[in-house]
Design an enzyme around this catalytic site. Structure first.
Site, PDB file in Angstrom:
ATOM      1  N   LEU A  28       1.016  -1.066  -0.129  1.00 14.00           N
ATOM      2  CA  LEU A  28       0.393   0.596   0.209  1.00 14.00           C
ATOM      3  C   LEU A  28       0.962   1.360   0.315  1.00 14.00           C
ATOM      4  O   LEU A  28       1.918   1.379   0.710  1.00 14.00           O
ATOM      5  CB  LEU A  28      -0.973   0.310   1.374  1.00 14.00           C
ATOM      6  CG  LEU A  28      -1.647  -1.528   2.168  1.00 14.00           C
ATOM      7  CD1 LEU A  28      -2.318  -0.494   2.469  1.00 14.00           C
ATOM      8  CD2 LEU A  28      -2.637  -1.815   0.363  1.00 14.00           C
ATOM      9  N   CYS A  57       8.446   3.431   5.379  1.00 11.76           N
ATOM     10  CA  CYS A  57       9.181   2.512   4.194  1.00 11.76           C
ATOM     11  C   CYS A  57      10.671   2.552   3.365  1.00 11.76           C
ATOM     12  O   CYS A  57      11.238   1.217   4.240  1.00 11.76           O
ATOM     13  CB  CYS A  57       7.933   1.632   2.867  1.00 11.76           C
ATOM     14  SG  CYS A  57       6.243   1.762   4.105  1.00 11.76           S
TER      15      CYS A  57
HETATM   16  C1  UDX Z   1       5.607   2.866  -0.428  1.00 11.52           C
HETATM   17  C2  UDX Z   1       5.934   2.077  -1.779  1.00 11.52           C
HETATM   18  O1  UDX Z   1       5.305   2.490  -2.739  1.00 11.52           O
HETATM   19  C3  UDX Z   1       4.672   1.263  -1.498  1.00 11.52           C
HETATM   20  O2  UDX Z   1       3.877  -0.298  -2.009  1.00 11.52           O
HETATM   21  C4  UDX Z   1       4.984   0.433  -0.012  1.00 11.52           C
HETATM   22  O3  UDX Z   1       4.075  -0.211   0.571  1.00 11.52           O
HETATM   23  C5  UDX Z   1       5.451   1.285   1.452  1.00 11.52           C
HETATM   24  O4  UDX Z   1       6.564   2.236   0.583  1.00 11.52           O
HETATM   25  P1  UDX Z   1       5.258   5.215   0.553  1.00 11.52           P
HETATM   26  O5  UDX Z   1       6.219   5.491   1.579  1.00 11.52           O
HETATM   27  O6  UDX Z   1       3.790   5.304   1.326  1.00 11.52           O
HETATM   28  O7  UDX Z   1       4.977   3.437  -0.276  1.00 11.52           O
HETATM   29  O8  UDX Z   1       5.491   6.282  -0.932  1.00 11.52           O
HETATM   30  P2  UDX Z   1       5.540   6.412  -1.906  1.00 11.52           P
HETATM   31  O9  UDX Z   1       4.685   6.955  -2.695  1.00 11.52           O
HETATM   32  O10 UDX Z   1       6.029   4.671  -2.232  1.00 11.52           O
HETATM   33  O11 UDX Z   1       7.211   7.764  -2.161  1.00 11.52           O
HETATM   34  C6  UDX Z   1       8.167   7.187  -1.350  1.00 11.52           C
HETATM   35  C7  UDX Z   1       8.870   8.378  -1.754  1.00 11.52           C
HETATM   36  O12 UDX Z   1       9.295   8.279  -3.290  1.00 11.52           O
HETATM   37  C8  UDX Z   1       8.385   9.672  -1.170  1.00 11.52           C
HETATM   38  O13 UDX Z   1       8.981  10.461  -0.702  1.00 11.52           O
HETATM   39  C9  UDX Z   1       7.696  10.567  -3.048  1.00 11.52           C
HETATM   40  O14 UDX Z   1       8.216  11.645  -3.011  1.00 11.52           O
HETATM   41  C10 UDX Z   1       9.435   9.121  -3.333  1.00 11.52           C
HETATM   42  N1  UDX Z   1       9.845   9.415  -5.167  1.00 11.52           N
HETATM   43  C11 UDX Z   1       8.370   8.738  -5.312  1.00 11.52           C
HETATM   44  C12 UDX Z   1       9.560  10.014  -6.006  1.00 11.52           C
HETATM   45  O15 UDX Z   1      11.116  11.215  -5.272  1.00 11.52           O
HETATM   46  N2  UDX Z   1      10.200   9.581  -6.805  1.00 11.52           N
HETATM   47  C13 UDX Z   1       8.917   8.803  -7.576  1.00 11.52           C
HETATM   48  O16 UDX Z   1       9.018   8.935  -8.998  1.00 11.52           O
HETATM   49  C14 UDX Z   1       8.490   8.398  -6.858  1.00 11.52           C
END
Ligand code: UDX
Length: 432
Positions: free
Chosen positions: A153, A263
């Site tokens: 998630l 995460c």
């Molecule tokens: C993540 C995983 O996506 C999810 O599958 C798992 O279960 C939990 O960890 P989450 O931590 O909610 O989810 O956030 P996510 O949307 O994955 O973003 C994580 C980080 O990566 C954020 O800081 C976001 O800004 C960054 N990010 C994400 C980027 O810098 N570039 C991107 O293209 C995508």
């Protein structure tokens, strides 16, 4: 089916509520009395789009219930989901498993009939084996199965991610348990989600491997962004050009600051720690962790480039402070490091955050929360777009700032450098 969810954090609440919404009989258990009392009246402790409505709806029709009585809840259920926190043990970078084992000990006391124990907490490889060992005793003749069922998630999209998962991963060699869990997920599988039955250890590793790979993908594009700045190339063009290759995929190729959240930082460290135990050197993931740590300095380096060394009395506005949009979560957000740094240098910090005031900054006297974008931006020396909330995507900065010189540091590359230039706005993105 009679489902018990142990732990009403992010994963437990979303999982329990969504299973109740599919018509299962769900009891969510937590030792935190206040939290349970609040949940019983529909007060939800986390900001997650759509969750509160679903909790209220399913509590009303009694498919969803909340309790602090873990023993009774387990005894009255056939499928027990462990959804407790597994934070990082900061001394060793290992994973704190005491909450998992506490839940397991409660389960052991209440194995009154055949039960499937489904671990949804993120745990290192082999923890499922340890859970099985703890539960096994002469008395219960192993009238249970321990299954690993990792969650994927994303905060802010959790209901959607649960309801339309790319895949459901179930780690068990028990045909009986697999059959029952598959029927529990059947309504979701029918929606073209893949159902994968693998070994328990396999399922445990798929979780870490997936998160570490996504963290690697983001770090890769972030590192390329550094080169783009030197080579006068727009990283967004590179992301598009790469992402059209289906072997690469266009998601998670958005360059920006260091990745944050609860995460990726935790899971990359835990994976490296677990691999070390197997005497395997995950050098790629190690370099991702190191690179992301260094990247936390990028925003302050840029701010000095834009405003100079002396930041005293500079009015700096943050649009968004959470680690990403759609959540109120501040864990490992860049702002957590940047704002205190600027405050210490006597800059005047203002921030507007859709999810409201943040206690993380309460001790900082020259940091002020504004309830609207306009007041936060008025006469600002620098506007920093920190989190890519939708409401920041089409702003008229001329009107908002009301100053001749307008400087924008767009940490999420939401705007077009050319348009900004045409509007005589000093625009600074990342990797462009
Ligand atoms: C993540 C995983 O996506 C999810 O599958 C798992 O279960 C939990 O960890 P989450 O931590 O909610 O989810 O956030 P996510 O949307 O994955 O973003 C994580 C980080 O990566 C954020 O800081 C976001 O800004 C960054 N990010 C994400 C980027 O810098 N570039 C991107 O293209 C995508």
């Amino acid at each position: 089916m009679k489902v018990c969810i142990i732990g009403t954090g992010y994963v437990g609440l979303v999982t329990g509520t969504c299973f109740a919404d599919l018509g299962n009989d769900v009891i969510c258990v937590d030792r935190d009395k206040n939290k349970i009392e609040n949940l019983k009246i529909g007060k939800v402790p986390i900001f997650e789009p759509g969750l509160e409505e679903l909790i209220i709806k399913n509590s009303k029709i009694k498919t969803l219930n909340f309790s602090t009585d873990i023993n009774k809840s387990i005894r009255n259920s056939n499928i027990i989901f462990i959804c407790v926190g597994t934070p990082t043990n900061n001394k060793t970078n290992s994973v704190e498993l005491k909450y998992v084992y506490q839940a397991v000990r409660s389960i052991k006391k209440n194995l009154n009939n055949y039960k499937i124990i489904v671990n949804k907490s993120t745990v290192p490889v082999t923890v499922g084996d340890k859970i099985e060992k703890i539960l096994t005793s002469k008395k219960n003749k192993k009238n249970f199965d321990v299954v690993s069922n990792p969650e994927f998630l994303r905060e802010g999209e959790a209901i959607r991610d649960f309801t339309y998962p790319d895949r459901v991963v179930v780690g068990t060699s028990s045909k009986k348990a697999n059959k029952i869990i598959k029927s529990l997920y059947l309504p979701l599988i029918k929606k073209d989600s893949r159902y994968i039955n693998t070994s328990r250890r396999g399922a445990e590793l798929i979780k870490y491997a997936s998160n570490a790979f996504l963290a690697t993908k983001i770090s890769y594009i972030n590192e390329l962004a550094n080169m783009c700045e030197k080579a006068s190339v727009d990283i967004k063009d590179v992301s598009i050009g790469m992402g059209l290759d289906q072997r690469i995929g266009d998601r998670f190729l958005r360059a920006g600051p260091a990745y944050g959240g609860s995460c990726f930082p935790k899971d990359t460290k835990a994976l490296v720690y677990a691999a070390d135990k197997f005497k395997v050197n995950l050098s790629i993931v190690k370099s991702v962790i190191k690179f992301n740590e260094l990247r936390k300095n990028l925003p302050t380096e840029k701010i000095h480039k834009i405003l100079g060394k002396n930041l005293k009395n500079k009015k700096i506005t943050f649009l968004g402070v959470t680690f990403k949009p759609g959540t109120d979560d501040m864990r490992e957000a860049s702002s957590i490091k940047v704002i205190p740094y600027l405050a210490k240098r006597n800059a005047e910090i203002r921030y507007y955050e859709p999810t409201g005031y943040k206690k993380e900054f309460k001790k900082l006297k020259n940091v002020k929360f504004f309830t609207n974008i306009k007041d936060a931006c008025m006469l600002s020396d620098l506007i920093i777009i920190h989190t890519e909330w939708n409401e920041f995507k089409q702003l008229n900065f001329r009107k908002l700032v009301n100053k001749k010189i307008i400087k924008i540091f767009d940490m999420r590359n939401l705007y077009s450098p050319d348009n900004m230039k045409n509007n005589k706005i000093s625009y600074f993105g990342i990797g462009r």
